[in-house]
Design a protein around this motif. Structure first.
Motif, short mmCIF file in Angstrom:
data_model
loop_
_atom_site.label_atom_id
_atom_site.label_comp_id
_atom_site.label_asym_id
_atom_site.label_seq_id
_atom_site.Cartn_x
_atom_site.Cartn_y
_atom_site.Cartn_z
N LYS A 70 0.83 -1.12 0.13
CA LYS A 70 -0.04 0.07 -0.14
C LYS A 70 0.87 1.21 0.00
O LYS A 70 2.05 1.20 0.63
CB LYS A 70 -1.01 0.14 1.17
CG LYS A 70 -1.94 -1.41 1.44
CD LYS A 70 -2.80 -1.40 2.70
CE LYS A 70 -3.40 -2.58 2.98
NZ LYS A 70 -4.00 -2.42 4.18
N PRO A 71 0.53 2.53 -0.67
CA PRO A 71 1.20 3.55 -0.53
C PRO A 71 1.28 4.12 0.90
O PRO A 71 0.14 4.20 1.63
CB PRO A 71 0.38 4.51 -1.37
CG PRO A 71 -1.01 3.95 -1.74
CD PRO A 71 -0.66 2.44 -1.50
N LEU A 72 2.21 4.95 1.13
CA LEU A 72 2.42 5.47 2.44
C LEU A 72 1.42 6.93 2.22
O LEU A 72 1.73 7.55 1.40
CB LEU A 72 3.68 5.79 2.95
CG LEU A 72 4.57 4.69 3.09
CD1 LEU A 72 5.98 5.27 3.43
CD2 LEU A 72 4.03 3.83 4.14
N LYS A 73 0.71 7.48 3.13
CA LYS A 73 0.04 8.57 3.53
C LYS A 73 0.57 8.98 4.76
O LYS A 73 0.35 8.55 5.94
CB LYS A 73 -1.40 8.45 3.34
CG LYS A 73 -2.22 7.73 2.09
CD LYS A 73 -3.16 7.54 1.82
CE LYS A 73 -3.94 7.17 0.60
NZ LYS A 73 -5.23 6.93 0.34
N GLN A 74 0.86 10.34 4.73
CA GLN A 74 1.46 10.82 5.96
C GLN A 74 0.29 11.09 6.99
O GLN A 74 -0.87 11.34 6.86
CB GLN A 74 1.76 12.26 5.66
CG GLN A 74 2.62 13.08 6.69
CD GLN A 74 3.22 14.14 6.08
OE1 GLN A 74 3.41 14.56 5.22
NE2 GLN A 74 3.91 15.01 7.27
N GLY A 75 0.58 10.86 8.20
CA GLY A 75 -0.21 10.81 9.41
C GLY A 75 -1.01 9.67 9.47
O GLY A 75 -1.88 9.83 10.32
N LEU A 76 -0.87 8.44 8.87
CA LEU A 76 -1.71 7.36 9.14
C LEU A 76 -0.83 6.15 9.68
O LEU A 76 0.27 6.23 9.64
CB LEU A 76 -2.14 6.88 7.65
CG LEU A 76 -3.18 7.64 6.92
CD1 LEU A 76 -3.77 6.86 5.76
CD2 LEU A 76 -4.37 8.21 7.73
N LYS A 77 -1.78 5.21 10.25
CA LYS A 77 -1.26 4.18 10.76
C LYS A 77 -2.21 3.07 10.24
O LYS A 77 -3.51 2.92 10.58
CB LYS A 77 -1.21 4.15 12.42
CG LYS A 77 -0.69 2.78 12.96
CD LYS A 77 -0.71 2.96 14.47
CE LYS A 77 -0.05 2.10 15.37
NZ LYS A 77 0.01 2.01 16.60
#
Length: 455
Positions: A70-77
């Motif tokens: 999955k792509p990284l998205k800032q501020g997510l866990k």
């Protein structure tokens, strides 16, 4: 990106390949020594679809990294069932968790760090990337002083299965310069069945950043044989286009117009309060909206609008609707947008107006297509996205037209032009097909004569 050389050696790539059940390709998207060691620079290299590997090249020669589906998205866990952490040093190559372990890894993205649940942490400190890892994962005998190690380089790679390319294309296209020239000539000489109608008006409908304005630029570029930068395009939250604007597609700069004109409007939102409303879209299609009208969120167009067209002529109406969708986002669109698209599709069908789906950014969902658009009909990911787009709108797969817009290059490309011009010809043929169904030929109508029109 072709001029940027990865720090991953062929020997280490062979070791890394063994961590995957199928043979894969690695395509370099980001290199900290080239793109600057900024956290935003790294995150901006992710799109909304794909599988990726982050690789850290350390001073002492080791390569640490993590694969994610999955792509990284800032501020997510979030958890990733396919993710794993790896370490390559000399002859040793280890993967965590092991291949037969289905344990999901938790990925946490902060403001200046990325943490993977198997112990790998990537941190940006004073414009330098550092890695730190828990001792129970990689080496329980490491000293405290070795817990933070400066990276020589950090790279982001897109990971693509070789199996993504089908042995035979599922649509046949002849990719030659002569094909492009033949398409140009056919476009320029195209005749409408309604001889009294000099141009067809094609409306582009799609969510923010779907590529509507870029498609207009790209078709113009294919005709002008150079990249065109008007209309202006943007990536604002609410979209760049706010006015209704119709663009003629000309044979060449300052040349005579072709039979095609493309109409750009405010983007569709998740609902009527966040973009072009259902009512406003229908008002455009029926020809009531004046050229240059500026749309306003939450304000529905009525007959009180200045220059409102009370009784539109055939020339002022829309003759074809293109639903413009982004291939890299088509699986992520909210259900509310799907409801809007299907509602529009049903109403437009009742009006007897042809409609197609334009699928943009197909190069962002397949590495092979990114390298050469010739592989667009041999790509399994593109085929899957086209089917998803067809299902989203509620149209057959044959109604979906994949294209690659000119976004980053400064020169036109033969195969990209062929795909764009093929889409244009499909649009014009769909319009003529609808005219053939609606009229008994020969006819001799003026654009103002709507009495025999079934729309």
């Amino acid at each position: 990106m072709a001029s940027i050389v990865s720090s991953l050696t062929s020997e280490n790539e062979v070791k890394l390949q063994k961590f995957f059940s199928r043979h894969v390709q690695f395509h370099l998207l980001y290199k900290s020594s080239h793109h600057e060691a900024g956290f935003d620079q790294l995150l901006n290299r992710f799109d909304h679809h794909g599988k990726y590997a982050i690789m850290l090249f350390l001073k002492y020669g080791a390569v640490l990294g993590a694969f994610m589906s999955k792509p990284l998205k800032q501020g997510l866990k979030y958890s990733d069932d396919e993710a794993f952490v790896f370490r390559i040093k000399g002859y040793s190559a280890k993967r965590f968790p092991e291949s037969n372990n289905t344990k999901a890894i938790t990925v946490t993205v902060g403001s200046d760090s990325i943490s993977f649940g198997e112990g790998l942490n990537l941190n940006l400190i004073n414009d330098f990337w550092y890695e730190s890892f828990s001792t129970d994962v990689f080496n329980p005998r490491r000293t405290l002083e070795d817990q933070n190690v400066c990276c020589i380089d950090v790279e982001l790679h897109r990971v693509q299965d070789i199996d993504d390319i089908l042995p035979n294309p599922w649509r046949e296209v002849v990719w030659r310069d002569t094909t492009r020239e033949d398409l140009r000539k056919s476009f320029v000489s195209y005749k409408l069945l309604l001889e009294s109608l000099t141009q067809v008006k094609v409306l582009l409908l799609g969510p923010v950043a779907s590529g509507k304005s870029s498609f207009i630029n790209s078709v113009r570029s294919a005709m002008y044989k150079r990249v065109v930068h008007l209309p202006n395009v943007g990536t604002g939250f609410e979209g760049f286009t706010q006015k209704m604007t119709t663009y003629d597609i000309r044979v060449n700069p300052r040349g005579s117009p072709t039979v095609l004109s493309l109409c750009d409007v405010m983007p569709l939102g998740d609902d009527d309060s966040t973009g072009l409303s259902y009512a406003d879209a229908l008002a455009v299609i029926k020809g009531h909206i004046p050229e240059g009208y500026k749309f306003q969120r939450g304000v529905t167009v009525t007959d009180t609008v200045s220059d409102y067209v009370e009784k539109p002529t055939l020339k002022e109406k829309i003759h074809c609707v293109l639903f413009v969708l982004d291939a890299s986002k088509v699986s992520l669109y909210p259900s509310s947008l799907e409801s809007t698209l299907r509602k529009l599709r049903t109403t437009i069908s009742d009006l007897g107006i042809p409609q197609l789906v334009l699928l943009t950014h197909v190069d962002q969902v397949c590495l092979a297509v990114q390298k050469d658009v010739m592989d667009v009909y041999s790509s399994r990911p593109v085929q899957e996205k086209m089917q998803k787009a067809a299902t989203l709108v509620g149209l057959p797969l044959s109604y979906v037209l994949p294209v690659k817009n000119y976004l980053s290059t400064l020169t036109v490309d033969c195969n990209t032009d062929i795909l764009l011009l093929s889409a244009v010809m499909n649009i014009l043929q769909a319009v003529n097909d609808s005219f053939e169904d609606q009229y008994d030929f020969p006819v001799n109508l003026t654009p103002e004569d709507d009495r025999k029109i079934k729309l």
